[in-house]
Design an enzyme around this catalytic site. Structure first.
Site, PDB file in Angstrom:
ATOM      1  N   LYS A 268      26.021  62.040  50.935  1.00 22.34           N
ATOM      2  CA  LYS A 268      26.612  63.396  52.000  1.00 22.34           C
ATOM      3  C   LYS A 268      26.216  64.298  51.534  1.00 22.34           C
ATOM      4  O   LYS A 268      25.460  64.134  49.918  1.00 22.34           O
ATOM      5  CB  LYS A 268      28.140  62.691  51.470  1.00 22.34           C
ATOM      6  CG  LYS A 268      28.669  62.188  52.681  1.00 22.34           C
ATOM      7  CD  LYS A 268      30.219  62.323  52.726  1.00 22.34           C
ATOM      8  CE  LYS A 268      31.155  61.461  53.027  1.00 22.34           C
ATOM      9  NZ  LYS A 268      30.807  60.712  54.191  1.00 22.34           N
ATOM     10  N   ASP A 279      39.646  61.537  51.470  1.00 21.62           N
ATOM     11  CA  ASP A 279      38.828  60.152  51.749  1.00 21.62           C
ATOM     12  C   ASP A 279      40.627  59.220  51.495  1.00 21.62           C
ATOM     13  O   ASP A 279      40.248  57.620  51.907  1.00 21.62           O
ATOM     14  CB  ASP A 279      38.124  59.487  51.764  1.00 21.62           C
ATOM     15  CG  ASP A 279      37.223  58.672  52.686  1.00 21.62           C
ATOM     16  OD1 ASP A 279      38.069  59.414  54.015  1.00 21.62           O
ATOM     17  OD2 ASP A 279      35.979  58.015  52.079  1.00 21.62           O
ATOM     18  N   ASP A 338      27.189  55.051  53.756  1.00 22.53           N
ATOM     19  CA  ASP A 338      28.588  55.910  54.040  1.00 22.53           C
ATOM     20  C   ASP A 338      29.281  55.713  54.774  1.00 22.53           C
ATOM     21  O   ASP A 338      30.222  55.880  55.055  1.00 22.53           O
ATOM     22  CB  ASP A 338      27.885  57.281  53.994  1.00 22.53           C
ATOM     23  CG  ASP A 338      28.820  58.642  54.429  1.00 22.53           C
ATOM     24  OD1 ASP A 338      30.186  58.203  53.953  1.00 22.53           O
ATOM     25  OD2 ASP A 338      28.810  59.748  54.717  1.00 22.53           O
ATOM     26  N   ARG A 342      34.939  50.982  56.284  1.00 25.11           N
ATOM     27  CA  ARG A 342      35.140  49.820  57.765  1.00 25.11           C
ATOM     28  C   ARG A 342      34.934  48.565  56.639  1.00 25.11           C
ATOM     29  O   ARG A 342      35.849  47.197  56.675  1.00 25.11           O
ATOM     30  CB  ARG A 342      34.466  49.643  58.801  1.00 25.11           C
ATOM     31  CG  ARG A 342      32.676  50.022  57.836  1.00 25.11           C
ATOM     32  CD  ARG A 342      32.563  50.255  59.152  1.00 25.11           C
ATOM     33  NE  ARG A 342      32.496  51.514  59.601  1.00 25.11           N
ATOM     34  CZ  ARG A 342      31.504  52.374  60.439  1.00 25.11           C
ATOM     35  NH1 ARG A 342      31.445  51.692  61.844  1.00 25.11           N
ATOM     36  NH2 ARG A 342      31.562  53.371  61.084  1.00 25.11           N
TER      37      ARG A 342
HETATM   38  N1  BES Z   1      35.110  59.415  55.083  1.00 25.68           N
HETATM   39  C1  BES Z   1      34.474  59.359  56.240  1.00 25.68           C
HETATM   40  C2  BES Z   1      34.532  60.093  57.720  1.00 25.68           C
HETATM   41  C3  BES Z   1      35.194  61.269  57.558  1.00 25.68           C
HETATM   42  C4  BES Z   1      33.484  61.921  57.403  1.00 25.68           C
HETATM   43  C5  BES Z   1      35.522  61.333  57.278  1.00 25.68           C
HETATM   44  C6  BES Z   1      34.457  63.556  57.651  1.00 25.68           C
HETATM   45  C7  BES Z   1      36.622  62.603  57.346  1.00 25.68           C
HETATM   46  C8  BES Z   1      35.770  64.222  57.755  1.00 25.68           C
HETATM   47  C9  BES Z   1      33.202  58.092  56.114  1.00 25.68           C
HETATM   48  O1  BES Z   1      33.559  56.995  55.278  1.00 25.68           O
HETATM   49  C10 BES Z   1      32.289  57.719  57.412  1.00 25.68           C
HETATM   50  O2  BES Z   1      32.173  59.099  55.997  1.00 25.68           O
HETATM   51  N2  BES Z   1      32.080  57.844  58.131  1.00 25.68           N
HETATM   52  C11 BES Z   1      30.437  58.145  59.064  1.00 25.68           C
HETATM   53  C12 BES Z   1      30.366  56.811  59.154  1.00 25.68           C
HETATM   54  C13 BES Z   1      28.527  56.946  60.002  1.00 25.68           C
HETATM   55  C14 BES Z   1      28.268  56.637  58.732  1.00 25.68           C
HETATM   56  C15 BES Z   1      28.294  56.019  60.385  1.00 25.68           C
HETATM   57  C16 BES Z   1      30.182  59.220  59.581  1.00 25.68           C
HETATM   58  O3  BES Z   1      31.304  59.529  59.885  1.00 25.68           O
HETATM   59  O4  BES Z   1      29.550  59.843  59.501  1.00 25.68           O
HETATM   60 ZN    ZN Z   2      34.616  57.471  53.695  1.00 28.22          ZN
HETATM   61 MN    MN Z   3      31.668  57.407  54.066  1.00 28.25          MN
END
Ligand code: BES
Ligand code: ZN
Ligand code: MN
Length: 484
Positions: A268, A279, A338, A342
């Protein structure tokens, strides 16, 4: 804080909340305290007009009288009511008062009965008294107030206090856990929290699975995520049994517990990465619900699961391109490390099949896309079972812990196709919250299932930065409703 509801005389308290309305009328308690026209004069002099958000206070002998504007009689909504209760509480927090008689019970909220007045009033005070100073050298001065008495002799108020106190303590435990920094709150710490609940009641037992047990079960999607972290993944299972029929199928609640999500090799950006300690808010909310449940002793069988894990880049971390075999045999091509939530959840959702659930609800800070879609006020709801979705929406409406259903139809599965494996772990740019839900739905075929994406609602940013404790209110209400 001790909360109760009764008709203790106003004169018994060092602080009182009373309401005045926009049409110039005084609530019954305001009338009672209007000796020498003190309150009427405040209105006449323009100190307060009764509009929502207006507030004024005066002292008479040893009593702080907090006069609160409540808008047009019978028209105030839930949010405004919580707002005025919170404001009134801020005024009393600064005083040395120990006992408060809260006569905002005389303000009727639009389309709500007294039960909800007390529920929302207590919730507002609990929210307003929350502090998290565990990691500060200098602690916040404790609030002097000890007793809050909701001014009413209506019997519904007793149940409302009982419910609201349990939910408030559940919310507080979820917030405390979620606000904890990621070097302290790691997967083992999460699991240890589950164990502490065992000591509170004989109705609950907790068990913890480590990576060895997960490997034996074939949970390689979950384990893939954990590979880059020195902290071992921990799956904590809290079993609460109190249904009159001991064989009644349990309601299973599953929480995403990424105690830190750096994104892994698909790292990230640095900005706001600290927020990825949140998270694990799904897991924290399940912990909060189990706390509330233990306090309420509801006649249900409920299993709460916290899927603890950490997602870090490392020489041993899983890579984009890796193919993982999930516990149910499906293979998953990792296209973005990331999208780890899931992967942790899919194996947990397979694992809980063994409980033969009445239904399964998972809660997760799953996608940034959900925040783009719904903002920070509604959690995203996705479900394969319409009746379950309706029940969750109803609990959400009742508690105003808002949720909004997103569609889940088979077209979305197309986006998860992989040339090399049964599924890809990401579904492209569009509808990211839905494709994440669609991914999970491949692992929930054995039971009724719903999913709450709380990425936007689990914590606040900015000046009031911190965990919200959502959706403990929604889920606990859902459980309360199951008992009717
Ligand atoms: N924990 C994050 C989702 C998230 C991001 C929650 C920002 C709250 C604020 C999750 O694990 C994640 O990184 N999701 C990615 C998925 C993508 C790579 C398809 C996202 O949402 O960018
Ligand atoms: Zn996450
Ligand atoms: Mn993530």
């Amino acid at each position: 804080m001790k909360y109760s509801a009764n008709s203790t005389a106003l004169s018994q308290a060092n602080a009182v909340f009373v309401a005045v309305f926009e049409d110039g009328t005084l609530s019954p308690s305001a009338q009672q305290l209007d000796t020498q026209n003190k309150i009427s004069d405040l209105i006449k002099s323009g100190d307060i007009s009764g509009k929502i958000d207006e507030i004024t206070a005066f002292r008479r002998q040893n009593q702080h009288i907090i006069v609160v504007g409540a808008g047009k009689p019978g028209e105030i909504n839930e949010r405004q009511f919580k707002q005025i209760s919170q404001k009134a509480f801020q005024a009393v927090k600064a005083t040395s008062a120990q006992t408060l008689v809260n006569a905002l019970t005389e303000v009727s909220i639009k389309d709500r009965d007294l039960y909800w007045n007390v529920r929302f009033g207590l919730e507002a005070i609990a929210t307003e008294s929350y502090v998290f100073d565990r990691f500060k050298s200098k602690k916040t001065d404790p609030i002097k107030l000890q007793n809050v008495i909701f001014h009413t002799d209506d019997k519904q108020a007793q149940l409302a206090v009982q419910h609201a106190v349990a939910i408030a303590s559940g919310v507080k435990s979820a917030r405390d856990l979620a606000n904890c920094p990621p070097n302290v709150c790691n997967p083992s710490y999460l699991a240890a929290q589950a164990k502490t609940l065992e000591k509170r009641t004989a109705l609950l037992t907790a068990a913890v699975l480590g990576e060895k047990e997960m490997a034996e079960l074939g949970m390689h999607a979950y384990l893939g995520v954990s590979q880059g972290s020195k902290n071992e993944a921990q799956l904590a299972v809290m079993t609460y049994k109190n249904h009159p029929n001991p064989h009644a199928k349990p309601i299973v609640l599953v929480g995403k517990g990424l105690t830190f999500d750096a994104g892994g090799i698909s790292l990230k950006p640095a900005a706001d990465m600290d927020e990825m300690k949140y998270d694990m808010c799904g897991a924290a909310s399940i912990f909060g619900v189990m706390n509330a449940l233990v306090e309420l002793q509801l006649p249900l069988n409920v299993i709460g699961v916290m899927a603890g894990c950490e997602n870090l880049p490392d020489g041993n971390a899983y890579r984009p391109g890796d193919i993982l075999t999930a516990m149910n045999g499906l293979t998953v091509e990792v296209l973005n490390t990331d999208a780890e939530g899931r992967l942790v959840l899919c194996d947990t959702l397979t694992y809980v099949e063994r409980f033969e659930p009445e239904c399964v609800i998972d809660v997760a800070t799953l996608t940034g896309a959900c925040v783009v879609a719904l903002g920070q006020h509604n959690s995203g709801l996705i479900a394969t079972d319409d009746a379950l979705a309706e029940q969750l929406l109803q609990a959400s409406q009742q508690t105003q812990d808002k949720a909004w259903r997103l569609p889940l139809s088979e077209e979305y599965q197309e986006q998860l196709k992989s040339p090399f494996a049964d599924l890809a772990n990401i579904g492209g740019r569009w509808g990211g919250a839905i494709t994440a839900g669609a991914f999970l739905s491949n692992f929930t075929k054995k039971y009724r299932w719903a999913h709450l994406d709380i990425a936007g609602t689990a914590w606040l940013q900015g000046a009031n930065k911190g965990a919200t404790g959502r959706p403990v209110g929604l889920l606990t209400q859902f459980l309360i409703n199951q008992c009717r």
